[in-house]
Motif scaffolding. Structure first.
Motif, PDB file in Angstrom:
ATOM      1  N   GLY A 152       0.809  -1.214   0.000  1.00  0.00           N
ATOM      2  CA  GLY A 152       0.000   0.000   0.000  1.00  0.00           C
ATOM      3  C   GLY A 152       0.839   1.259   0.000  1.00  0.00           C
ATOM      4  N   TYR A 153       0.433   2.215  -0.835  1.00  0.00           N
ATOM      5  CA  TYR A 153       1.101   3.526  -0.866  1.00  0.00           C
ATOM      6  C   TYR A 153       0.489   4.435   0.203  1.00  0.00           C
ATOM      7  N   PRO A 154       1.270   5.388   0.726  1.00  0.00           N
ATOM      8  CA  PRO A 154       2.701   5.602   0.507  1.00  0.00           C
ATOM      9  C   PRO A 154       3.529   4.541   1.208  1.00  0.00           C
ATOM     10  N   LEU A 155       4.742   4.320   0.675  1.00  0.00           N
ATOM     11  CA  LEU A 155       5.652   3.356   1.260  1.00  0.00           C
ATOM     12  C   LEU A 155       7.080   3.887   1.150  1.00  0.00           C
ATOM     13  N   VAL A 156       8.013   3.120   1.675  1.00  0.00           N
ATOM     14  CA  VAL A 156       9.429   3.480   1.591  1.00  0.00           C
ATOM     15  C   VAL A 156      10.108   2.492   0.663  1.00  0.00           C
ATOM     16  N   ALA A 157      10.893   3.000  -0.283  1.00  0.00           N
ATOM     17  CA  ALA A 157      11.673   2.154  -1.178  1.00  0.00           C
ATOM     18  C   ALA A 157      13.141   2.489  -0.988  1.00  0.00           C
ATOM     19  N   LYS A 158      13.979   1.465  -1.017  1.00  0.00           N
ATOM     20  CA  LYS A 158      15.403   1.691  -0.781  1.00  0.00           C
ATOM     21  C   LYS A 158      16.236   0.594  -1.438  1.00  0.00           C
ATOM     22  N   PRO A 159      17.482   0.900  -1.795  1.00  0.00           N
ATOM     23  CA  PRO A 159      18.409  -0.149  -2.220  1.00  0.00           C
ATOM     24  C   PRO A 159      18.771  -1.020  -1.029  1.00  0.00           C
ATOM     25  N   VAL A 160      19.211  -2.239  -1.302  1.00  0.00           N
ATOM     26  CA  VAL A 160      19.518  -3.152  -0.196  1.00  0.00           C
ATOM     27  C   VAL A 160      20.949  -3.027   0.293  1.00  0.00           C
ATOM     28  N   ASP A 161      21.792  -2.254  -0.423  1.00  0.00           N
ATOM     29  CA  ASP A 161      23.226  -2.313  -0.119  1.00  0.00           C
ATOM     30  C   ASP A 161      23.936  -0.968  -0.262  1.00  0.00           C
ATOM     31  N   LEU A 162      23.233   0.127  -0.031  1.00  0.00           N
ATOM     32  CA  LEU A 162      23.877   1.435  -0.003  1.00  0.00           C
ATOM     33  C   LEU A 162      23.761   2.034   1.396  1.00  0.00           C
ATOM     34  N   CYS A 163      24.478   3.133   1.627  1.00  0.00           N
ATOM     35  CA  CYS A 163      24.574   3.736   2.954  1.00  0.00           C
ATOM     36  C   CYS A 163      24.234   5.222   2.884  1.00  0.00           C
ATOM     37  N   ALA A 164      24.205   5.853   4.060  1.00  0.00           N
ATOM     38  CA  ALA A 164      24.023   7.304   4.183  1.00  0.00           C
ATOM     39  C   ALA A 164      22.694   7.793   3.616  1.00  0.00           C
ATOM     40  N   GLY A 165      21.704   6.920   3.589  1.00  0.00           N
ATOM     41  CA  GLY A 165      20.391   7.324   3.092  1.00  0.00           C
ATOM     42  C   GLY A 165      20.318   7.480   1.593  1.00  0.00           C
ATOM     43  N   MET A 166      21.317   6.981   0.858  1.00  0.00           N
ATOM     44  CA  MET A 166      21.316   7.138  -0.599  1.00  0.00           C
ATOM     45  C   MET A 166      20.146   6.394  -1.227  1.00  0.00           C
ATOM     46  N   PHE A 167      19.355   7.115  -2.017  1.00  0.00           N
ATOM     47  CA  PHE A 167      18.219   6.589  -2.783  1.00  0.00           C
ATOM     48  C   PHE A 167      17.107   6.014  -1.896  1.00  0.00           C
ATOM     49  N   VAL A 168      17.106   6.338  -0.619  1.00  0.00           N
ATOM     50  CA  VAL A 168      15.982   5.943   0.241  1.00  0.00           C
ATOM     51  C   VAL A 168      14.900   7.002   0.067  1.00  0.00           C
ATOM     52  N   ARG A 169      13.704   6.585  -0.348  1.00  0.00           N
ATOM     53  CA  ARG A 169      12.670   7.549  -0.707  1.00  0.00           C
ATOM     54  C   ARG A 169      11.287   7.136  -0.176  1.00  0.00           C
ATOM     55  N   ARG A 170      10.514   8.145   0.168  1.00  0.00           N
ATOM     56  CA  ARG A 170       9.078   7.934   0.337  1.00  0.00           C
ATOM     57  C   ARG A 170       8.476   7.934  -1.064  1.00  0.00           C
ATOM     58  N   ASP A 172       4.898   7.703  -3.206  1.00  0.00           N
ATOM     59  CA  ASP A 172       3.454   7.883  -3.034  1.00  0.00           C
ATOM     60  C   ASP A 172       2.605   7.189  -4.082  1.00  0.00           C
ATOM     61  N   ASP A 173       3.213   6.762  -5.187  1.00  0.00           N
ATOM     62  CA  ASP A 173       2.421   6.109  -6.231  1.00  0.00           C
ATOM     63  C   ASP A 173       3.338   5.321  -7.163  1.00  0.00           C
ATOM     64  N   GLU A 174       2.746   4.585  -8.069  1.00  0.00           N
ATOM     65  CA  GLU A 174       3.513   3.711  -8.947  1.00  0.00           C
ATOM     66  C   GLU A 174       4.454   4.466  -9.884  1.00  0.00           C
ATOM     67  N   PRO A 175       4.044   5.581 -10.502  1.00  0.00           N
ATOM     68  CA  PRO A 175       5.006   6.303 -11.354  1.00  0.00           C
ATOM     69  C   PRO A 175       6.258   6.740 -10.600  1.00  0.00           C
ATOM     70  N   ARG A 176       6.105   7.169  -9.339  1.00  0.00           N
ATOM     71  CA  ARG A 176       7.281   7.565  -8.564  1.00  0.00           C
ATOM     72  C   ARG A 176       8.156   6.364  -8.223  1.00  0.00           C
ATOM     73  N   LEU A 177       7.527   5.215  -7.978  1.00  0.00           N
ATOM     74  CA  LEU A 177       8.298   4.007  -7.732  1.00  0.00           C
ATOM     75  C   LEU A 177       9.097   3.622  -8.971  1.00  0.00           C
ATOM     76  N   LEU A 178       8.474   3.691 -10.121  1.00  0.00           N
ATOM     77  CA  LEU A 178       9.172   3.363 -11.358  1.00  0.00           C
ATOM     78  C   LEU A 178      10.352   4.301 -11.588  1.00  0.00           C
ATOM     79  N   ALA A 179      10.155   5.581 -11.308  1.00  0.00           N
ATOM     80  CA  ALA A 179      11.237   6.549 -11.486  1.00  0.00           C
ATOM     81  C   ALA A 179      12.418   6.209 -10.586  1.00  0.00           C
ATOM     82  N   LEU A 180      12.143   5.807  -9.345  1.00  0.00           N
ATOM     83  CA  LEU A 180      13.226   5.449  -8.431  1.00  0.00           C
ATOM     84  C   LEU A 180      13.927   4.183  -8.896  1.00  0.00           C
ATOM     85  N   VAL A 181      13.178   3.193  -9.332  1.00  0.00           N
ATOM     86  CA  VAL A 181      13.775   1.952  -9.824  1.00  0.00           C
ATOM     87  C   VAL A 181      14.698   2.242 -11.001  1.00  0.00           C
ATOM     88  N   GLN A 182      14.275   3.114 -11.898  1.00  0.00           N
ATOM     89  CA  GLN A 182      15.105   3.477 -13.046  1.00  0.00           C
ATOM     90  C   GLN A 182      16.354   4.242 -12.607  1.00  0.00           C
TER      91      GLN A 182
END
Length: 416
Positions: A152-170, A172-182
């Motif tokens: 369920g949105y909103p959620l938190v998406a993050k890489p599994v192996d980076l540090c210092a909060g890099m690419f950790v994002r709230r 809110d919807d599928e287009p934003r999730l796709l943008a982060l994945v890309q």
């Protein structure tokens, strides 16, 4: 006198605190790195980096684990190391393997590897019944999109192996999730030249304040040093903008956070040779583990603790890395709280000016970028313009004072 092997380091404060702690403890160290220039670039002009205080500096490919283990074995025959350590998250697993290969003190390799992979941490803690957010981890877009809809949105998406909060994002919807994945797919290698996992971790967005529990593990016992609070900014990123020690919490909430962190460390098997920094969210339903970091806290938290309690976590890290009992004796430092605040650049450009900083006896540190520095809008803990640290001799007022000083700096902040 003991001889430690230090395999890489962060270039921030711990790269200065650890050499000091080793020296003041009467020991020496050999520094092992694949790129010495990585550290020389971080030293202030005209000064020698503290890592150059090593007894020896050895160059090796620290990203080739099997070749490194053979080289370290040969070095050990000559130098006779008594312990091995690193402050850099990306090299914690290889240091654990070196300790195991050479028979030196330290946590188990599997425990460190699980703690350094956010998805593995989630699985281990879930199996042990340690409370955390609902989560899913996938590599393929179709599976990620389906899992996100289930969480369920909103959620938190993050890489599994980076540090210092890099690419950790709230998200809110599928287009934003796709943008982060890309965006993550375009970042296949970390700052140390190591290839990243393509896996993405999705987590339930939790409500409530976030704290960290600082601990030292030795001889099977986990010793709680205290709880630090945390402020977050930079949405939709999760950038740490400040900390105070000790956190101004109800005693019951503090105990619950401590117990949850200790439970997480025990579940992961991090009960020997570890100074840990465990992040916990205090939700209405109780504490939930966010991350477990099997190394001393960054962002000057160790110094907040030293100013308030007299406990030196860098020195404790040296002790437990040698298999020795750490000195966790508290002393009356004259301070009841200490806080650090970080200044974030709100835009990309050239820093032209900062506001005037009011100095008084309660300011413990101030380190600020100079005009002319090229900056970018902050999206992780790597993008600060500097920090101020203050202490309060009377109570939990350090955070308010730090925030007041940051407001002064922001008032005159100009980036063009």
């Amino acid at each position: 006198m003991a001889h430690l092997l230090m395999v890489e380091s962060w270039v921030g404060s711990m790269s200065r605190l650890l050499p000091r702690a080793i020296r003041e403890s009467g020991h020496e160290f050999t520094f092992l790195t694949r790129d010495l220039h990585h550290y020389l670039r971080s030293a202030p002009e005209g000064t020698a980096h503290p890592l150059l205080g090593a007894r020896d500096v050895v160059t090796a490919d620290t990203n080739d684990t099997e070749a490194l283990l053979l080289q370290v074995e040969r070095l050990h025959e000559v130098f006779g190391f008594d312990g091995v350590l690193t402050s850099c998250d990306y090299y914690l697993p290889v240091v654990a393997r070196i300790a195991g290969r050479l028979g030196l003190p330290g946590p188990g390799t599997g425990a460190v590897e699980d703690a350094c992979r956010k998805d593995a941490t989630r699985r281990v803690l879930a199996e042990a019944g340690v409370p955390g957010p609902r989560f899913a981890v996938h590599e393929e877009w179709a599976e990620l999109a389906a899992a996100a809809r289930e969480i369920g949105y909103p959620l938190v998406a993050k890489p599994v192996d980076l540090c210092a909060g890099m690419f950790v994002r709230r998200v809110d919807d599928e287009p934003r999730l796709l943008a982060l994945v890309q965006e993550l797919a375009a970042f296949p290698v970390n700052a140390r030249g190591q290839r990243r996992s393509p896996a993405v971790l999705l987590e339930e967005l939790l409500d409530g304040p976030e704290v960290s529990v600082e601990t030292v593990s030795h001889a099977g016992a986990v010793h709680v040093v205290g709880v630090t609070d945390k402020s977050i900014g930079g949405a939709p990123a999760f950038i740490e903008t400040g900390h105070m020690f000790p956190a101004a919490l109800d005693p019951a909430d503090a105990r619950a956070a401590e117990e949850t962190a200790v439970g997480a460390l025990r579940a992961l098997g991090l009960t020997e040779g570890v100074v840990a920094h465990t992040e916990v969210k205090l939700t209405p339903a109780g504490p939930r583990v966010i991350e477990v970091n099997p190394r001393p806290a960054g962002n000057r938290i160790t110094e907040l603790i030293r100013h308030v309690t007299g406990i030196d976590l860098a020195a404790a890290f040296v002790d437990v890395s040698l298999g020795r009992a750490p000195d966790l004796t508290r002393t009356d430092t004259g301070l009841r709280s200490a806080a650090v605040g970080f200044l974030l650049p709100p835009a990309t450009g050239t820093l032209e000016a900062l506001g005037y900083l009011t100095m008084d006896k309660h300011v413990l540190e101030n380190q600020l970028a100079e005009p002319g520095k090229q900056v970018k809008a902050a999206d992780s803990n790597n993008d600060y313009l500097g920090h101020v640290m203050v202490g309060d001799p009377d109570g939990p007022g350090a955070r308010a004072r730090a925030e007041s000083l940051l407001a002064e700096l922001r008032a005159g902040l100009v980036i063009r």
